[in-house]
Design an enzyme around this catalytic site. Sequence first.
Site, PDB file in Angstrom:
ATOM      1  CG  ASP A 192      76.715 -26.914  43.484  1.00  0.00           C
ATOM      2  OD1 ASP A 192      77.766 -26.896  44.156  1.00  0.00           O
ATOM      3  OD2 ASP A 192      75.748 -27.649  43.765  1.00  0.00           O
ATOM      4  N   GLY A 252      66.303 -18.001  52.957  1.00  0.00           N
ATOM      5  CA  GLY A 252      67.652 -18.504  53.225  1.00  0.00           C
ATOM      6  C   GLY A 252      67.965 -19.827  52.550  1.00  0.00           C
ATOM      7  NE  ARG A 289      82.412 -17.847  61.706  1.00  0.00           N
ATOM      8  CZ  ARG A 289      82.286 -18.099  60.406  1.00  0.00           C
ATOM      9  NH1 ARG A 289      81.122 -17.925  59.813  1.00  0.00           N
ATOM     10  NH2 ARG A 289      83.317 -18.494  59.693  1.00  0.00           N
ATOM     11  CB  ALA A 331      92.909 -21.738  60.365  1.00  0.00           C
ATOM     12  CB  THR A 373      77.026 -24.000  57.788  1.00  0.00           C
ATOM     13  OG1 THR A 373      76.731 -22.618  57.641  1.00  0.00           O
ATOM     14  CG2 THR A 373      75.773 -24.746  58.101  1.00  0.00           C
ATOM     15  CE  LYS A 401      77.095 -30.283  44.922  1.00  0.00           C
ATOM     16  NZ  LYS A 401      75.803 -29.702  45.324  1.00  0.00           N
TER      17      LYS A 401
HETATM   18  N1  HSE Z   1      74.504 -25.109  46.999  1.00  0.00           N
HETATM   19  C1  HSE Z   1      74.406 -26.529  46.994  1.00  0.00           C
HETATM   20  C2  HSE Z   1      72.950 -26.939  46.797  1.00  0.00           C
HETATM   21  C3  HSE Z   1      74.896 -27.196  48.241  1.00  0.00           C
HETATM   22  O1  HSE Z   1      72.074 -26.093  46.704  1.00  0.00           O
HETATM   23  O2  HSE Z   1      72.715 -28.124  46.725  1.00  0.00           O
HETATM   24  C4  HSE Z   1      76.369 -27.286  48.295  1.00  0.00           C
HETATM   25  O3  HSE Z   1      76.867 -27.985  47.202  1.00  0.00           O
END
Ligand code: HSE
Length: 445
Positions: free
Chosen positions: A206, A192, A54, A48, A18, A210
């Site tokens: 995640d 999605g 695709r 690569a 994406t 960050k």
């Molecule tokens: N999965 C992350 C989010 C996006 O839902 O913000 C990529 O860091």
Amino acid sequence: MTSTNLSPIRVGLLGIGTVGTGTFNVLKRNQEEIRRRAGRSIEITMVADLDVARAKAAVGEGVQVVDDARKVIANPDIDVVIELIGGYGIARALVLEAIEAGKHVVTANKALLAVHGTEIFAAAQRKGVMVAFEAAVAGGIPIIKALREGLSANSIQWIAGIINGTTNFILSEMRDKGLDFDVVLKEAQRLGYAEADPTFDIEGVDAGHKVTLMSAIAFGIPVQFDKAYVEGITALAAQDIRYAEQLGYRIKLLGITKRVANGIELRVHPSLVPAKRLIANVEGAMNAVVVQGDAVGTTLYYGKGAGSEPTASAVIADLVDIARLHTADPEHRVPHLAFQPDAMSDLPIVPMSEVVTSYYLRLNVADEAGVLAKVTGILASMGISIDAVLQREADEVGGEGATQTDLIILTHDCVEARMNEALAQMQSLPTVLAPITRIRKEELA
Ligand code: HSE
């Protein structure tokens, strides 16, 4: 010869999903404006991807497509490698190999940098190459640029961010529709919005990656995800969101890093935030980061934290930086973590037990005389001051004739270890009928 006539920067892309496709499309669509900004054109000349068909469909004729990332790294014509594979495994090896081969690297891989950043930045420093990662934090929001350059006059005091769109979408839906976490997660997956395996998002990992990166840049400390406190949103119940609302708060999953007397706080957890704060009104999959600097005061950055072209926007901004700076003496470039590598600080990350914050507590209690007194007595004995108490009518909670009710308490600031002790004592009361819910509260004043 004007600078815009310089030879193009040639870019190799590892992984064209994406974000890779968005990067290719935006570079092509805006190539003239980007060339005028960068001083030379920026061209993806090699891609690569294991799915060669695709990849070919995404880039069309004129771009070499291979199934082996190492062929990109070995190509002497490639100046910059964009790593969009993700994860800590092969991505780490490829980034280190690209650096070793003298390539500049652009990556959106927050997990890789939050865990292996020290090794990667040291390798880049040795080789005199740049590792740029604007896309790794809050997608399209230029928060790395803001922290590293725009706010460089400031002693940064704290950062609080909604830096995971999936969880913010889930929390917004829970509030809007009064639904429980599990129900909304399933719906988010069906639409999605959430990954098939959403663990990193919903468990706060995640966001932890960050905030670890923002903390390092804000305070000039090494990246140290292993010391971050990380708690996700899986235990949140619809009634907590409702009670918080009745008390004038919203619940958000915040990544927080703060300069305090004993070091640096680094934590991710659900937090009550006053509903009147701008950040409390960030809804759906949007991201926002508040930064408090001593000179500038409060600043707020808002935008899309994920998605094809928003993330491509950040990747390409890094490519433009590299195009502008790659001929500069490495000593005179912007340091990876904002502070010069020999001027980093060793301020410790404060253990969660020493963090001072305020709390929302929900106790499901027997609706009988003396219960409130026992609970508040324990808090008083621990020196924890109460800010507000909300008690629902028993039949409002459990239906007509119910004999139990919810008791909601907001506290003033106290140290986490003390709250843990008070929670253990309250939990052992026979009149406390279910596990106590504790959610931290941040005034962000
Ligand atoms: N999965 C992350 C989010 C996006 O839902 O913000 C990529 O860091």
